[in-house]
Design a protein around this motif. Structure first.
Motif: not given
Length: 103
Positions: A26, A29, A31-32, A65, A67, A101-102
């Protein structure tokens, strides 16, 4: 349907290091991510299973993850800062996503 290139990173780590790894991701950076239990496997030390383990020390987790390619090095540096001195495996796979965008 249009897809977009991405990187899928899977990190297998000791359960007791999960929160430290998630915090590092996190902070970097990411995002999830998804955390999954690991029930057993086989590696350099032979076959192992969670069956009969008492306490948190015996468990493993898989942190997955996805990315954008340009974020990969940042993610890997964050993950390695945690995994470096502990049991852990990091794998990277090229993948495609539908909603860029996610990520």
């Amino acid at each position: 349907m249009q897809t977009h290139p991405a990187k899928r990173v899977e990190i297998i780590i000791e359960e007791m290091m999960e929160s430290r790894l998630c915090e590092a991701l996190l902070k970097a950076g990411v995002k999830g991510f998804t955390v999954l239990p690991v029930h057993g496997g086989s590696g350099r030390s032979g076959h192992w299973t969670r069956a009969g383990q008492i306490g948190r020390a015996g468990g493993m987790r898989a942190v997955v993850c996805i990315v954008r390619p340009e974020a990969l090095d940042t993610l890997l540096n964050a993950a390695f800062s945690v995994v470096e001195r502990h049991i852990g495996v990091v794998s990277i796979v090229d993948c495609e996503v539908l909603r860029a965008e996610r990520f």
